[in-house]
Design a protein around this motif. Structure first.
Motif, mmCIF file in Angstrom:
data_model
loop_
_atom_site.group_PDB
_atom_site.id
_atom_site.type_symbol
_atom_site.label_atom_id
_atom_site.label_comp_id
_atom_site.label_asym_id
_atom_site.label_seq_id
_atom_site.Cartn_x
_atom_site.Cartn_y
_atom_site.Cartn_z
ATOM 1 N N MET A 1 0.829 -1.203 0.000
ATOM 2 C CA MET A 1 0.000 0.000 0.000
ATOM 3 C C MET A 1 0.867 1.259 0.000
ATOM 4 N N ALA A 2 1.957 1.229 0.770
ATOM 5 C CA ALA A 2 2.854 2.389 0.809
ATOM 6 C C ALA A 2 3.510 2.620 -0.542
ATOM 7 N N GLU A 3 3.898 1.549 -1.216
ATOM 8 C CA GLU A 3 4.518 1.665 -2.546
ATOM 9 C C GLU A 3 3.527 2.200 -3.569
ATOM 10 N N LEU A 4 2.282 1.733 -3.500
ATOM 11 C CA LEU A 4 1.249 2.246 -4.402
ATOM 12 C C LEU A 4 0.976 3.723 -4.117
ATOM 13 N N TYR A 5 0.933 4.079 -2.836
ATOM 14 C CA TYR A 5 0.670 5.464 -2.452
ATOM 15 C C TYR A 5 1.744 6.392 -3.004
ATOM 16 N N ILE A 6 2.997 6.057 -2.761
ATOM 17 C CA ILE A 6 4.076 6.943 -3.190
ATOM 18 C C ILE A 6 4.159 7.007 -4.709
ATOM 19 N N TRP B 1 1.817 6.651 -28.246
ATOM 20 C CA TRP B 1 0.836 7.682 -27.921
ATOM 21 C C TRP B 1 -0.319 7.599 -28.928
ATOM 22 N N PRO B 2 -1.590 7.729 -28.541
ATOM 23 C CA PRO B 2 -2.102 8.139 -27.221
ATOM 24 C C PRO B 2 -2.443 6.964 -26.305
ATOM 25 N N LEU B 3 -2.144 5.719 -26.763
ATOM 26 C CA LEU B 3 -2.456 4.565 -25.919
ATOM 27 C C LEU B 3 -1.726 4.642 -24.588
ATOM 28 N N SER B 4 -0.511 5.205 -24.587
ATOM 29 C CA SER B 4 0.248 5.325 -23.344
ATOM 30 C C SER B 4 -0.495 6.181 -22.325
ATOM 31 N N VAL B 5 -1.132 7.250 -22.803
ATOM 32 C CA VAL B 5 -1.899 8.132 -21.903
ATOM 33 C C VAL B 5 -3.098 7.383 -21.333
ATOM 34 N N ILE B 6 -3.780 6.640 -22.185
ATOM 35 C CA ILE B 6 -4.957 5.871 -21.747
ATOM 36 C C ILE B 6 -4.569 4.824 -20.714
ATOM 37 N N GLN B 7 -3.461 4.131 -20.977
ATOM 38 C CA GLN B 7 -2.994 3.105 -20.045
ATOM 39 C C GLN B 7 -2.599 3.713 -18.698
ATOM 40 N N ASN B 8 -1.973 4.860 -18.729
ATOM 41 C CA ASN B 8 -1.587 5.517 -17.480
ATOM 42 C C ASN B 8 -2.801 5.937 -16.663
ATOM 43 N N ILE B 9 -3.804 6.493 -17.339
ATOM 44 C CA ILE B 9 -5.030 6.893 -16.641
ATOM 45 C C ILE B 9 -5.706 5.673 -16.023
ATOM 46 N N SER B 10 -5.769 4.587 -16.776
ATOM 47 C CA SER B 10 -6.398 3.359 -16.295
ATOM 48 C C SER B 10 -5.651 2.784 -15.097
ATOM 49 N N LYS B 11 -4.330 2.751 -15.205
ATOM 50 C CA LYS B 11 -3.528 2.172 -14.122
ATOM 51 C C LYS B 11 -3.644 3.013 -12.849
ATOM 52 N N ARG B 12 -3.638 4.327 -13.000
ATOM 53 C CA ARG B 12 -3.747 5.186 -11.816
ATOM 54 C C ARG B 12 -5.110 5.032 -11.160
ATOM 55 N N LYS B 13 -6.151 4.924 -11.954
ATOM 56 C CA LYS B 13 -7.489 4.724 -11.394
ATOM 57 C C LYS B 13 -7.562 3.425 -10.606
ATOM 58 N N GLN B 14 -6.960 2.374 -11.138
ATOM 59 C CA GLN B 14 -6.958 1.091 -10.432
ATOM 60 C C GLN B 14 -6.216 1.194 -9.108
ATOM 61 N N ALA B 15 -5.064 1.869 -9.127
ATOM 62 C CA ALA B 15 -4.274 2.012 -7.907
ATOM 63 C C ALA B 15 -5.041 2.822 -6.860
ATOM 64 N N LEU B 16 -5.640 3.920 -7.273
ATOM 65 C CA LEU B 16 -6.389 4.770 -6.340
ATOM 66 C C LEU B 16 -7.612 4.039 -5.796
ATOM 67 N N ARG B 17 -8.232 3.218 -6.632
ATOM 68 C CA ARG B 17 -9.383 2.433 -6.181
ATOM 69 C C ARG B 17 -8.955 1.425 -5.110
ATOM 70 N N LEU B 18 -7.813 0.774 -5.338
ATOM 71 C CA LEU B 18 -7.315 -0.199 -4.371
ATOM 72 C C LEU B 18 -6.928 0.478 -3.054
ATOM 73 N N LEU B 19 -6.287 1.631 -3.155
ATOM 74 C CA LEU B 19 -5.931 2.375 -1.955
ATOM 75 C C LEU B 19 -7.174 2.806 -1.179
ATOM 76 N N LYS B 20 -8.212 3.144 -1.889
ATOM 77 C CA LYS B 20 -9.458 3.546 -1.239
ATOM 78 C C LYS B 20 -10.097 2.372 -0.513
ATOM 79 N N VAL B 21 -10.071 1.203 -1.127
ATOM 80 C CA VAL B 21 -10.637 0.003 -0.509
ATOM 81 C C VAL B 21 -9.945 -0.287 0.821
ATOM 82 N N TYR B 22 -8.622 -0.112 0.846
ATOM 83 C CA TYR B 22 -7.856 -0.385 2.064
ATOM 84 C C TYR B 22 -7.716 0.855 2.953
ATOM 85 N N GLN B 23 -8.449 1.921 2.621
ATOM 86 C CA GLN B 23 -8.517 3.152 3.415
ATOM 87 C C GLN B 23 -7.153 3.842 3.528
#
Length: 266
Positions: free
Chosen positions: A129-134, A156-178
């Motif tokens: 979780m700390a690694e995902l947060y940082i 590009w622009p697939l790289s931008v789409i992939q980055n947005i998707s990956k960040r959303k997944q990480a933030l969602r996981l961080l939210k689940v674990y508070q």
């Protein structure tokens, strides 16, 4: 139980009991250009564990390694292909090795196994979780390291789409674990308390490892995460600076690195 289901279970059990294959392959993203902090930690932990078990395996870097995981994306690395089995992440791979009676943690008694698994769960959850947060919440780290590395294998622009998707997944996981609403100070506090607990555990038997008579699962998972935090250069080195406070953990990482990863001279 249907006959076909029973036969399938028998076949799976027979395959599980087969010896460790000589052509096992561990798939991971490219280390120099692509792999992210939490992915590097997970891959390193599995490599350390397999080396501790003295099991042969080949490392294969693939741009699409995360999509090879049977469990989907986000922290599902590395991917192990061993015979007819494909597994991903630390715990399933450890369980697979133990089914083949090759796991280093099997020498522990039942009480120590329960104790060890508690520490493994604590270390893996807190450090991941700390690694995902940082990597994904800290804007400087995300913009200068995480996004360029994650997007480097896509045009590009697939790289931008992939980055947005990956960040959303990480933030969602961080939210689940508070963890998503924490400050960086609160994240560091959690890491520091985890390191304090691990320090006490490491000092319990006054040896090189967390339990007597050699390494086990806990040694591999702690090494994977702490060595990654200590050695990966980021714009924000708060995790590394926290780990560096614990000299016995730093020494522990140096020992594991020297014993299992440094090339021995002839």
């Amino acid at each position: 139980m249907a006959p076909t289901t029973y036969l399938n279970q028998l076949n799976t059990a027979e395959k599980m009991s087969e010896p460790w294959p000589n052509n096992a392959i561990l798939y991971q993203p490219y280390e120099a250009e692509q792999i992210l902090l939490h992915e590097h930690a997970s891959c390193l932990a599995v490599k350390a564990y397999l080396k501790m078990c003295n099991l042969p395996f080949e490392i294969c870097s693939r741009a699409n390694a995360e999509f090879m995981s049977p469990g989907g994306r986000m922290t599902k690395l590395p991917v192990l292909r061993a015979g007819q089995f494909i597994l991903a992440e630390f715990e399933p791979i450890v369980n697979f090795v133990e089914h083949k009676n090759a796991g280093v943690g099997q020498r522990l008694n039942d009480d120590d196994k329960i104790d060890m698994r508690t520490y493994v769960s604590l270390a893996e959850n807190i450090f991941t979780m700390a690694e995902l947060y940082i990597s994904f919440v800290n804007d400087k780290v995300y913009n200068e390291v995480t996004a360029p590395r994650n997007g480097c294998v896509y045009p590009w622009p697939l790289s931008v789409i992939q980055n947005i998707s990956k960040r959303k997944q990480a933030l969602r996981l961080l939210k689940v674990y508070q963890w998503s609403g924490l400050t960086i100070e609160e994240v560091i506090d959690k890491v520091e308390k985890c390191c304090e607990n691990l320090t006490i555990k490491l000092e319990e038997f006054e040896g090189d490892y967390f339990y007597p008579d050699g390494p086990c699962d806990l040694d591999a998972i702690v090494f994977g995460h702490l060595y990654t935090m200590l050695t990966i250069q980021l714009p924000n080195m708060a995790l590394a600076h926290t780990v560096q406070k614990f000299k016995n953990l730093v020494k522990f990482c140096q020992l594991i690195d020297l014993k299992y990863f440094q090339t021995k001279s002839a």
